[in-house]
Design a protein around this motif. Structure first.
Motif, PDB file in Angstrom:
ATOM      1  N   VAL A  35    -118.743 -35.690 -18.299  1.00 43.53           N
ATOM      2  CA  VAL A  35    -119.979 -35.576 -17.524  1.00 43.53           C
ATOM      3  C   VAL A  35    -119.814 -36.241 -16.157  1.00 43.53           C
ATOM      4  CG1 VAL A  35    -122.404 -36.314 -17.423  1.00 43.53           C
ATOM      5  CG2 VAL A  35    -121.502 -35.288 -19.512  1.00 43.53           C
ATOM      6  N   THR A  36    -119.134 -37.376 -16.105  1.00 46.32           N
ATOM      7  CA  THR A  36    -118.881 -38.041 -14.830  1.00 46.32           C
ATOM      8  C   THR A  36    -118.084 -37.133 -13.902  1.00 46.32           C
ATOM      9  OG1 THR A  36    -118.960 -40.224 -15.832  1.00 46.32           O
ATOM     10  CG2 THR A  36    -117.773 -40.049 -13.742  1.00 46.32           C
ATOM     11  N   ARG A  37    -117.046 -36.508 -14.440  1.00 49.72           N
ATOM     12  CA  ARG A  37    -116.239 -35.576 -13.646  1.00 49.72           C
ATOM     13  C   ARG A  37    -117.090 -34.400 -13.152  1.00 49.72           C
ATOM     14  NH1 ARG A  37    -110.542 -35.442 -14.395  1.00 49.72           N
ATOM     15  NH2 ARG A  37    -109.806 -37.285 -15.501  1.00 49.72           N
ATOM     16  N   LEU A  38    -117.915 -33.861 -14.037  1.00 51.98           N
ATOM     17  CA  LEU A  38    -118.757 -32.723 -13.659  1.00 51.98           C
ATOM     18  C   LEU A  38    -119.811 -33.123 -12.635  1.00 51.98           C
ATOM     19  CD1 LEU A  38    -119.031 -31.041 -17.151  1.00 51.98           C
ATOM     20  CD2 LEU A  38    -117.834 -30.145 -15.134  1.00 51.98           C
ATOM     21  N   LEU A  72    -112.443 -28.694 -11.332  1.00 51.64           N
ATOM     22  CA  LEU A  72    -112.903 -27.926 -12.494  1.00 51.64           C
ATOM     23  C   LEU A  72    -111.739 -27.580 -13.412  1.00 51.64           C
ATOM     24  CD1 LEU A  72    -115.619 -25.397 -11.275  1.00 51.64           C
ATOM     25  CD2 LEU A  72    -115.819 -27.089 -13.101  1.00 51.64           C
ATOM     26  N   ASN A  73    -110.606 -27.214 -12.819  1.00 49.73           N
ATOM     27  CA  ASN A  73    -109.424 -26.929 -13.627  1.00 49.73           C
ATOM     28  C   ASN A  73    -109.002 -28.163 -14.414  1.00 49.73           C
ATOM     29  OD1 ASN A  73    -109.209 -24.249 -12.877  1.00 49.73           O
ATOM     30  ND2 ASN A  73    -107.786 -24.652 -11.215  1.00 49.73           N
ATOM     31  N   GLY A  74    -109.159 -29.343 -13.818  1.00 51.52           N
ATOM     32  CA  GLY A  74    -108.835 -30.587 -14.516  1.00 51.52           C
ATOM     33  C   GLY A  74    -109.702 -30.778 -15.747  1.00 51.52           C
ATOM     34  N   VAL A  75    -110.989 -30.475 -15.630  1.00 48.86           N
ATOM     35  CA  VAL A  75    -111.902 -30.568 -16.772  1.00 48.86           C
ATOM     36  C   VAL A  75    -111.472 -29.568 -17.850  1.00 48.86           C
ATOM     37  CG1 VAL A  75    -114.278 -30.181 -17.548  1.00 48.86           C
ATOM     38  CG2 VAL A  75    -113.849 -31.451 -15.436  1.00 48.86           C
ATOM     39  N   ALA A  76    -111.142 -28.353 -17.430  1.00 48.25           N
ATOM     40  CA  ALA A  76    -110.722 -27.322 -18.385  1.00 48.25           C
ATOM     41  C   ALA A  76    -109.438 -27.737 -19.106  1.00 48.25           C
ATOM     42  CB  ALA A  76    -110.524 -25.987 -17.670  1.00 48.25           C
ATOM     43  N   LYS A  77    -108.502 -28.339 -18.385  1.00 50.72           N
ATOM     44  CA  LYS A  77    -107.247 -28.770 -19.005  1.00 50.72           C
ATOM     45  C   LYS A  77    -107.497 -29.838 -20.064  1.00 50.72           C
ATOM     46  CE  LYS A  77    -104.354 -27.879 -14.983  1.00 50.72           C
ATOM     47  NZ  LYS A  77    -103.571 -28.524 -13.911  1.00 50.72           N
ATOM     48  N   ILE A  78    -108.379 -30.768 -19.761  1.00 49.07           N
ATOM     49  CA  ILE A  78    -108.702 -31.821 -20.727  1.00 49.07           C
ATOM     50  C   ILE A  78    -109.309 -31.214 -21.988  1.00 49.07           C
ATOM     51  CG2 ILE A  78    -110.257 -33.769 -21.171  1.00 49.07           C
ATOM     52  CD1 ILE A  78    -109.842 -34.481 -18.154  1.00 49.07           C
TER      53      ILE A  78
END
Length: 113
Positions: A35-38, A72-78
């Motif tokens: 959520v912090t990343r988003l 966003l790609n970083g969130v998807a990778k996680i």
């Protein structure tokens, strides 16, 4: 990506199984991190909107868009990593090999971007 953040993303309770109605079950720490990343990405998007409204040079706007896409790609990778290490492994161990096709479709979707 920060290795420390990556390590805290994967937890023992981040499993999504069909018996749970295809829901993920991430730890509170993982959810907070995502959520912090988003929220940060959301701020970047608002910033891009302001850049366009103020007639900022196109190349500068495109640079900010690229940064947002990378975030966003970083969130998807996680999420994909957690999904594969927990959900996919568990479903394969339960004999559900259809999960492999599901993962391949997901990866194809990510690669289109």
């Amino acid at each position: 990506m920060d290795p420390e953040l990556e390590n805290e993303m994967i937890s023992e309770d981040s499993c999504c199984t069909p018996s749970h109605g295809r829901m993920s079950h991430h730890s509170e720490k993982t959810k907070k991190n995502l959520v912090t990343r988003l929220n940060r990405i959301e701020g970047q998007i608002r910033g891009i909107k302001r850049l366009i409204e103020t007639d900022t040079y196109c190349d500068d706007v495109i640079t900010q868009i690229s940064a947002s896409q990378a975030a966003l790609n970083g969130v998807a990778k996680i999420l994909l990593e957690a999904h594969m290490k927990e959900c996919v492994v568990n479903r394969i161990q339960e004999g559900d090999m259809e999960v492999l096709d599901e993962v391949l479709v997901t990866i194809q979707k990510l690669m289109k971007k």
